[in-house]
Design a protein around this motif. Sequence first.
Motif, PDB file in Angstrom:
ATOM      1  N   TRP A 253       0.856  -1.146   0.034  1.00 20.98           N
ATOM      2  CA  TRP A 253      -0.159   0.037  -0.127  1.00 20.98           C
ATOM      3  C   TRP A 253       0.905   1.234   0.086  1.00 20.98           C
ATOM      4  N   TYR A 254       0.730   2.072  -0.753  1.00 19.82           N
ATOM      5  CA  TYR A 254       1.217   3.597  -0.867  1.00 19.82           C
ATOM      6  C   TYR A 254       0.215   4.526  -0.596  1.00 19.82           C
ATOM      7  N   ARG A 255       0.612   5.679  -0.604  1.00 20.20           N
ATOM      8  CA  ARG A 255      -0.285   6.823  -0.173  1.00 20.20           C
ATOM      9  C   ARG A 255       0.359   8.015  -0.793  1.00 20.20           C
TER      10      ARG A 255
ATOM     11  N   ILE B  54       3.376  -6.700   2.393  1.00 18.92           N
ATOM     12  CA  ILE B  54       3.385  -7.858   2.663  1.00 18.92           C
ATOM     13  C   ILE B  54       3.691  -9.072   1.795  1.00 18.92           C
ATOM     14  N   THR B  55       4.545  -9.909   2.320  1.00 16.20           N
ATOM     15  CA  THR B  55       5.130 -10.806   1.163  1.00 16.20           C
ATOM     16  C   THR B  55       4.098 -12.009   1.147  1.00 16.20           C
ATOM     17  N   GLY B  56       4.499 -12.775  -0.113  1.00 16.31           N
ATOM     18  CA  GLY B  56       3.555 -13.784  -0.392  1.00 16.31           C
ATOM     19  C   GLY B  56       3.434 -14.914   0.664  1.00 16.31           C
ATOM     20  N   SER B  57       4.628 -14.968   1.711  1.00 12.84           N
ATOM     21  CA  SER B  57       4.252 -15.933   2.909  1.00 12.84           C
ATOM     22  C   SER B  57       3.746 -15.272   4.122  1.00 12.84           C
TER      23      SER B  57
ATOM     24  N   ILE C 240      -1.422  -4.461   7.894  1.00 11.64           N
ATOM     25  CA  ILE C 240      -1.809  -5.118   6.528  1.00 11.64           C
ATOM     26  C   ILE C 240      -2.145  -6.671   6.626  1.00 11.64           C
ATOM     27  N   SER C 241      -2.826  -7.209   5.932  1.00 16.68           N
ATOM     28  CA  SER C 241      -3.117  -8.646   6.039  1.00 16.68           C
ATOM     29  C   SER C 241      -3.735  -8.996   4.451  1.00 16.68           C
ATOM     30  N   ARG C 242      -3.835 -10.329   4.314  1.00 17.34           N
ATOM     31  CA  ARG C 242      -4.154 -10.927   2.954  1.00 17.34           C
ATOM     32  C   ARG C 242      -4.998 -12.009   3.113  1.00 17.34           C
TER      33      ARG C 242
ATOM     34  N   ASN D 246      -0.411  -1.896  -4.641  1.00 16.83           N
ATOM     35  CA  ASN D 246       0.904  -1.836  -5.752  1.00 16.83           C
ATOM     36  C   ASN D 246       1.231  -3.262  -5.751  1.00 16.83           C
ATOM     37  N   THR D 247       1.672  -3.770  -6.642  1.00 18.16           N
ATOM     38  CA  THR D 247       2.646  -4.990  -6.760  1.00 18.16           C
ATOM     39  C   THR D 247       3.531  -4.630  -7.860  1.00 18.16           C
TER      40      THR D 247
END
Length: 115
Positions: free
Chosen positions: A36-38, A51-54, A69-71, A96-97
């Motif tokens: 996340w950016y702002r 947050i990474t993939g893991s 942050i969470s997913r 963003n990614t």
Amino acid sequence: HVQLQASGGGLVQAGGFLKLSCKTSGVNNKIATMNWYRQAPGTQREFVAGITGSGNTNYADSVKGRFTISRDYARNTVYLQMDTLKPEDTAVYYCNTNYRGQPWWGQGTQVTVSS
């Protein structure tokens, strides 16, 4: 084709909370780091949280202890829980990614914190 769709912004009083969502498509969420950016008016876009993939996370100093942050892998969605909001958190928030060698951005969602 990668698509990122951010939502959840709004107007809130100082001390309040909001939860942003970023729905992803075309991304392998098990390997993609999501950020996340702002960007506030007249300023450069700045990193907020990642947050990474893991599931490893990192935060800008200005939001540590207030934002999370969470997913959700099943829903292909990344969240940004924002608590104890301050007027200086007012900005357009972007997900963003960097995936397959290039950056991808969502359309942005406005967060406004009134004093």
